[in-house]
Write an enzyme that holds these catalytic residues in place. Structure first.
Site, mmCIF file in Angstrom:
data_model
loop_
_atom_site.group_PDB
_atom_site.id
_atom_site.type_symbol
_atom_site.label_atom_id
_atom_site.label_comp_id
_atom_site.label_asym_id
_atom_site.label_seq_id
_atom_site.Cartn_x
_atom_site.Cartn_y
_atom_site.Cartn_z
ATOM 1 C CG HIS A 114 -2.248 -0.742 1.006
ATOM 2 N ND1 HIS A 114 -2.427 -2.093 0.807
ATOM 3 C CD2 HIS A 114 -3.540 -0.278 1.247
ATOM 4 C CE1 HIS A 114 -3.340 -2.558 0.912
ATOM 5 N NE2 HIS A 114 -4.375 -1.471 1.042
ATOM 6 C CG HIS A 167 1.914 -3.906 6.277
ATOM 7 N ND1 HIS A 167 2.518 -5.048 5.533
ATOM 8 C CD2 HIS A 167 0.837 -3.587 5.344
ATOM 9 C CE1 HIS A 167 2.108 -5.132 4.229
ATOM 10 N NE2 HIS A 167 1.257 -4.266 4.091
#
Length: 389
Positions: A114, A167
């Site tokens: 991302h 993450h």
């Protein structure tokens, strides 16, 4: 690494303990910043703002996503939503964490796609909007607004990825810094002399000089490292290449991915380890999605590269410039067409899903760069006129 992972878990706990309204905000940010949005939203909008900027966004997006997949295959990054259980931390200490529908990604976690892909692909759009702002205002605040918004977006995306347990913080930082390997060169590519260049990059009278030709100071890229990859690749946008180049690029991306995949397997490494862990520890099996697997990204990248080749090789218009109203109409039509295309026929079989995904992403650039500009020009052309003025 355990200490780093544990610190990341505590940071995620702190984020999730925030006000309830922030939950919807973080989930919205992480959903909107999905790398798929570069291909289905940002590319169509950027293309009808300035054609070369649009192709730069798509080209940088597909190259940086391919690089991200390769890095993930070799870095073996954990994801918080499974590591907290696999490490035994959840059984040893009190851990108050929640999963969300966007948490259960099946690929390795490092670096953050991302942050890496969105940061790189949006850089040409940031430079274009900065040029547009500087053309209409001398205010420093106005001129720095696009870059300020870009920086805040990167920060918000990184925090949202930690919040949803996709993450660890160091993986987010790694995604932002992943572009530093690319040496920054001049932002000005060679003049577009090839015949196909006029199909992609015909000038627009209202955007003279082209937005893509305006340089942004190197200091801006230096203070936001995630832009480095976008800056470096923007200077290498294949402005004068034929459809054969894009088709060869698609084939090279596909074959190199298959070769690397086979090499890892031949080395005795279990390349599907992350899929099994995600399946094991995801709170709801319905949250596991095929489009989070590494080969889904490969299909998206190779399909998009092929789509650029189709647009260059089978143009339906001769690069006639679009006026502002036509660009707005084209952008709206492109968003509707692309969204509709990706909602069609979504099979559950993995092999069939990969095949249809490849075809959809191959059709997208041709629709945006060839069919829809021709359609807009045809509808705006006076009856009986054989060609546009």
């Amino acid at each position: 690494m355990d200490a780093l992972h544990t610190a990341g878990i505590r940071f995620a706990e702190a984020l999730q303990s925030g006000p309830p309204w922030l939950e919807k905000f973080w989930i919205s940010v992480t959903s909107l910043a999905d790398p798929k949005s570069i291909f289905t939203v940002c590319f169509p909008l950027a293309y009808f703002l300035d054609r070369k900027v649009g192709v730069s966004v798509l080209w940088i997006g597909l190259v940086s996503e391919w690089l991200n997949v390769v890095l993930k295959w070799f870095l073996f990054g954990e994801r918080p939503f499974w590591w907290v259980h696999e490490s035994g931390l959840a059984s040893k200490e009190l851990v108050t964490l929640r999963q969300f529908p966007v948490s259960c990604e099946t690929g390795p976690g490092s670096p953050s796609g991302h942050c890496m892909i969105t940061g790189a692909a949006l850089w040409p759009l940031v430079t274009a909007l900065t040029a547009l702002a500087s053309r209409h205002s001398r205010s420093l605040v106005v001129n720095l607004t696009p870059f300020g918004a870009y920086t805040l977006l990167q920060l918000a995306v990184g925090l949202s990825r930690v919040f949803v347990l996709a993450h660890f913080p160091h993986q987010v930082v790694g995604g932002i810094l992943a572009g530093e390997w690319e040496n920054i060169r001049s932002l000005h590519p060679e003049p577009n002399t090839h015949p196909w260049a006029r199909v992609f990059w015909a000038p627009s009278p209202s955007l003279e000089p082209p937005l893509s030709s305006i340089s942004v100071p190197q200091s801006a890229c230096s203070c936001c490292p995630g832009a480095a990859l976008g800056w470096g690749l923007q200077a290498r946008t294949p402005a004068t290449c034929t459809s054969g180049f894009f088709m060869a690029a698609a084939l090279a991306l596909l074959l190199s991915s298959l070769a690397l995949h086979s090499l890892v397997i031949a080395a005795g490494i279990d390349i599907d380890w992350s899929i099994r862990l995600a399946t094991k520890w995801c709170s709801d099996p319905a949250w596991l999605r095929l489009d989070t697997r590494p080969f889904a990204s490969i299909c998206r990248d190779t399909g998009s590269a092929l789509g650029l080749g189709l647009a260059a090789g089978f143009p339906l218009h001769r690069g006639e410039p679009l006026d502002p109203r036509q660009r707005v109409a084209g952008a709206v039509l492109a968003l509707v067409a692309i969204q509709g295309l990706h909602r069609l026929f979504q099979p559950t079989d993995a092999t069939l899903w990969y095949g249809t995904s490849f075809l959809k992403y191959a059709a997208g650039p041709w629709l945006v760069a060839s069919l829809l500009p021709w359609l807009v020009l045809s509808l705006a052309r006076p009856r009986g006129s054989p060609h546009a003025e």
